[in-house]
Design an enzyme around this catalytic site. Structure first.
Site, PDB file in Angstrom:
ATOM      1  N   LYS A  53       0.760  -1.108  -0.104  1.00 25.11           N
ATOM      2  CA  LYS A  53      -0.032   0.111  -0.119  1.00 25.11           C
ATOM      3  C   LYS A  53       0.829   1.295   0.167  1.00 25.11           C
ATOM      4  CE  LYS A  53      -3.829   1.809   2.608  1.00 25.11           C
ATOM      5  NZ  LYS A  53      -4.825   1.694   3.790  1.00 25.11           N
ATOM      6  N   SER A  72      -9.323   1.918   3.159  1.00 25.71           N
ATOM      7  CA  SER A  72      -8.530   2.630   2.253  1.00 25.71           C
ATOM      8  C   SER A  72      -7.330   1.745   1.823  1.00 25.71           C
ATOM      9  CB  SER A  72      -7.551   3.896   3.257  1.00 25.71           C
ATOM     10  OG  SER A  72      -7.033   3.083   4.129  1.00 25.71           O
ATOM     11  N   SER A 129      -9.801  -0.526   7.259  1.00 20.84           N
ATOM     12  CA  SER A 129      -9.298  -0.333   5.980  1.00 20.84           C
ATOM     13  C   SER A 129      -8.511  -1.387   5.463  1.00 20.84           C
ATOM     14  CB  SER A 129      -8.121   0.864   5.999  1.00 20.84           C
ATOM     15  OG  SER A 129      -8.815   2.176   6.263  1.00 20.84           O
TER      16      SER A 129
END
Length: 506
Positions: free
Chosen positions: A90, A170, A194
């Protein structure tokens, strides 16, 4: 915190099976939990690169990838834990070869040249950084009207099961990329949902560890009391394997970081026979199709020998209210420290600078939604109010929440649906979450482990089952999730890389 419950890392030679791109670019079959066969890491890395380059234009799940990853994988020591397996990261976690943008144009040049400790551990254990994944900008902590999966750097991440539907945030890119077969695994981060939400909506496994088990250093922060990185994979064993490779505290913080863990121990053979599991029966949001899938999962758990115990939890609105106070305060402090400490040549060194940057570049950064959370965080300076809010939210989520349910009912863990199916992506109106599903916020606020495992589908859209336990019960939660995975009787949907179409059933 007592860490003696963790097992020392055992010697292992695990591999994943040959993965080839079919002419129709179908996702490769799900690998078995522990295939001992040898494989060629360079060939596998090359295959993943080909899939990214052929298919990610439909998803926007990968911001940047290394086309030469096969060369790196080819020289990995075969005796290492990960043996050259490829991992997407990420883009709020620092890796030495790529900038770390958090999805924001303000950090497009945030090329720090350093690895976060969890990435350094992964490399030391034979993992290969394949690239960086898209995310909800600033980990979805900029606006209350945001659309999950959108960033100014990467655009909107699309769900491979239905490209017009959301991938959640996210860690949207990490979830979508794993589901699409773009890497062996990915790493996401979670503050509250997330990792688990995008894993559930994209039909993959996601594990949020106990906060503190994985280092927070050199990750763009929201909350030091709730943030953690964790694995996103296509089965539970692989999540345990990747966790074994990245686990360890901050260097100079909680410890030396030289500890070794084996979260895969017993995962392939764990049984649910006689295990008492607390069932939150009312946490499916009143959505009948989700309730039906949940009931089938409960039936599978019973068949596997689990003892199901009905549990209820009456939430206190003060928990969420106080969590928000905590996040605003910790974000202001944390982001100022991160930006000030970055060795890269970036134009922002404080939250105040970020707000000004977004206002100056509003056409690119704020076309779809604003930055009201940033503005609220800038004013969150009352330390006494913060401390009171943190104490109360933790008490309600942990000691009087998860811990109380486990003790009162003499159960090992809790289960509930993770989220509902993916909603239509709508940049104009923002996200459309269905309320009343799951209890993930309890685990997030308390900092306790939370695993989501695919449990089925609703009209081709994946939904996941959550396994939640007390602090430092990570190993036990992974074992339970893997045992359910083996007992699961339903057929899981495969990504079609197309817009959603109804099933046509009456």
């Amino acid at each position: 915190m007592n860490r003696t419950c963790f097992l020392m890392l055992a010697a292992t030679t695990l591999a994943f099976p040959t993965l080839a791109i079919a002419q129709e670019q179908a996702i490769p079959p799900r690998p078995p939990a522990a295939d001992p066969s040898w494989f060629d890491p360079a060939a596998h890395a090359s295959t993943y690169v080909e899939r990214i380059e052929a298919l990610d234009g439909m998803l926007n799940s990968v911001i940047v990838h290394d086309p030469r990853a096969s060369g790196t994988a080819g020289i990995i020591n075969g005796a290492s834990l990960l043996q050259g397996r490829t991992v997407l990261v990420k883009d709020n976690i620092e890796t030495r070869e790529f900038p770390t943008t958090a999805g924001s144009l303000a950090l497009i040049d945030n090329d720090t040249g350093r690895d976060a400790p969890l990435i350094a551990r992964m490399r030391a254990n034979g993992g290969v950084v394949l690239g960086k994944t898209n995310l909800s900008e600033w980990a979805n902590f900029r606006s209350t009207q945001s659309t999950s999966g959108w960033s100014a750097v990467g655009g909107i991440t699309r769900n491979p099961h239905a490209t017009d539907r959301n991938s959640c945030g996210s860690s949207s890119g990490s979830g979508a990329a794993v589901a699409a077969g773009f890497a062996w695994a990915a790493i996401g981060t979670e503050t509250d949902g997330s990792i688990t939400c995008p894993a559930s909506l994209n039909g993959v496994v996601g594990f949020k560890p106990t906060v503190g088990l994985v280092s927070q250093m050199h990750i763009v922060p929201i909350s030091h009391s709730q943030d953690t990185a964790g694995p996103m994979t296509r089965n539970v064993f692989d999540a345990a394997l990747l966790l074994s490779a990245i686990a360890g505290p901050d260097y100079g913080g909680l410890g030396s970081g030289d500890l070794a863990y084996n979260f895969t121990s017993g995962v392939s053979t764990a049984s649910l026979e006689g295990v008492r599991i607390g069932v939150l029966r009312d946490r499916f949001g009143g959505f009948a199709p989700l309730g039906e899938v949940y009931e089938q999962a409960l039936s599978d758990l019973r068949e596997a020998g689990a003892v199901l115990v009905d549990v209820t939890h009456e939430g206190d609105p003060a928990m969420g209210r106080d969590e928000y106070t905590v996040l605003l305060y910790e974000f202001r402090e944390g982001i100022d420290a991160y930006l000030h400490g970055s060795p890269a040549d970036i134009p922002v060194r404080s939250l105040e600078d970020l707000i000004a940057f977004n206002e100056a570049d509003a056409d690119s950064e704020m076309r779809w939604f604003g930055q009201e959370i940033f503005e609220l965080a800038l004013q969150a300076t009352d330390h006494e109010a913060y401390e009171a809010a943190r104490a109360n939210s933790f008490r309600l989520a942990g000691p009087e929440g998860i811990d109380a349910m486990l003790a009162e009912h003499d159960i090992a863990l809790l289960i509930a649906p993770t989220r509902g199916p993916a909603w239509m992506t709508d940049l104009v109106n923002g996200d459309n979450y269905r309320s009343g599903i799951g209890i993930g916020s309890l685990a997030a606020i308390a900092g306790y482990p939370h695993l989501t495992v695919p449990m089925g589908q609703i009209d081709g859209l994946p939904v996941g089952l959550s396994f939640i336990g007390g602090a430092w019960s990570d190993h036990a939660i992974l074992q339970a999730g893997a045992a359910y995975e083996r007992a699961r009787s339903v057929t899981l949907p495969a990504p079609g890389f197309e817009r959603w179409e109804p099933s046509g059933r009456d």
